[in-house]
Write a protein that holds these residues in place. Structure first.
Motif, PDB file in Angstrom:
ATOM      1  N   ALA A   2       0.836  -1.207   0.000  1.00 10.20           N
ATOM      2  CA  ALA A   2       0.000   0.000   0.000  1.00 10.20           C
ATOM      3  C   ALA A   2       0.869   1.255   0.000  1.00 10.20           C
ATOM      4  O   ALA A   2       1.976   1.262   0.538  1.00 10.20           O
ATOM      5  N   ASP A   3       0.349   2.285  -0.639  1.00 10.81           N
ATOM      6  CA  ASP A   3       1.046   3.573  -0.609  1.00 10.81           C
ATOM      7  C   ASP A   3       1.078   4.094   0.821  1.00 10.81           C
ATOM      8  O   ASP A   3       0.127   3.895   1.582  1.00 10.81           O
ATOM      9  N   ARG A   5       0.673   6.501   3.973  1.00  5.89           N
ATOM     10  CA  ARG A   5      -0.266   7.556   4.361  1.00  5.89           C
ATOM     11  C   ARG A   5       0.541   8.653   5.042  1.00  5.89           C
ATOM     12  O   ARG A   5       1.455   8.365   5.808  1.00  5.89           O
ATOM     13  N   ASP A  53      -3.337   8.894   1.800  1.00  9.66           N
ATOM     14  CA  ASP A  53      -2.389   8.392   0.809  1.00  9.66           C
ATOM     15  C   ASP A  53      -2.697   9.103  -0.510  1.00  9.66           C
ATOM     16  O   ASP A  53      -3.638   9.904  -0.596  1.00  9.66           O
ATOM     17  N   ALA A  54      -1.892   8.819  -1.520  1.00  8.51           N
ATOM     18  CA  ALA A  54      -2.053   9.521  -2.799  1.00  8.51           C
ATOM     19  C   ALA A  54      -3.432   9.293  -3.408  1.00  8.51           C
ATOM     20  O   ALA A  54      -4.051  10.233  -3.920  1.00  8.51           O
ATOM     21  N   ALA A  75      -0.189   9.029  -9.345  1.00 12.16           N
ATOM     22  CA  ALA A  75       1.273   8.946  -9.413  1.00 12.16           C
ATOM     23  C   ALA A  75       1.915  10.312  -9.172  1.00 12.16           C
ATOM     24  O   ALA A  75       2.906  10.414  -8.441  1.00 12.16           O
ATOM     25  N   ALA A  78       1.533  11.184  -5.509  1.00 14.83           N
ATOM     26  CA  ALA A  78       2.476  10.390  -4.710  1.00 14.83           C
ATOM     27  C   ALA A  78       3.869  11.012  -4.751  1.00 14.83           C
ATOM     28  O   ALA A  78       4.547  11.108  -3.712  1.00 14.83           O
ATOM     29  N   ASP A  79       4.299  11.474  -5.924  1.00 16.44           N
ATOM     30  CA  ASP A  79       5.596  12.147  -6.044  1.00 16.44           C
ATOM     31  C   ASP A  79       5.626  13.438  -5.238  1.00 16.44           C
ATOM     32  O   ASP A  79       6.615  13.737  -4.562  1.00 16.44           O
ATOM     33  N   GLU A  92       4.975  10.539   7.505  1.00 15.18           N
ATOM     34  CA  GLU A  92       4.215   9.292   7.406  1.00 15.18           C
ATOM     35  C   GLU A  92       3.387   9.099   8.677  1.00 15.18           C
ATOM     36  O   GLU A  92       3.869   9.332   9.784  1.00 15.18           O
TER      37      GLU A  92
END
Length: 93
Positions: A2-3, A5, A53-54, A75, A78-79, A92
């Motif tokens: 998972a991405d 958080r 998260d993203a 994406a 997320a970056d 995080e």
């Protein structure tokens, strides 16, 4: 996997001032000023009070902006979250 958080810095820890196309973000905890452009301020504003998260952040922003809440947008977000983490403006959760 998972991405991650992330949680934004507390609102009272940051002073955010728009400077035309740039935004200055002063972090009272580190005494550093960061100059950023969109979408950084919008990401921080959308995160206040919640770990995201993203994908969940893309969904939140899709309601306010012309944004698809999947694919490339996730994406890119997320970056940007990784960049905000490197600056210490999110952590995080």
């Amino acid at each position: 996997m998972a991405d991650p958080r992330y949680r934004a810095a507390p609102r009272d820890a940051l002073r955010i001032e728009a400077l035309g196309e740039l935004t200055a973000i002063f972090d009272r905890r580190s005494m550093q000023t960061h100059l950023v452009v969109s979408p950084m301020p919008e990401l921080l504003a959308a995160m206040q009070g919640e770990a995201r998260d993203a994908a969940s952040l893309a969904g939140r922003l899709a309601a306010d902006f012309d944004l698809e809440a999947e694919g490339d947008a996730v994406a890119v977000i997320a970056d940007r979250l990784a960049e905000l983490a490197a600056m210490g403006l999110v952590a995080e959760a």
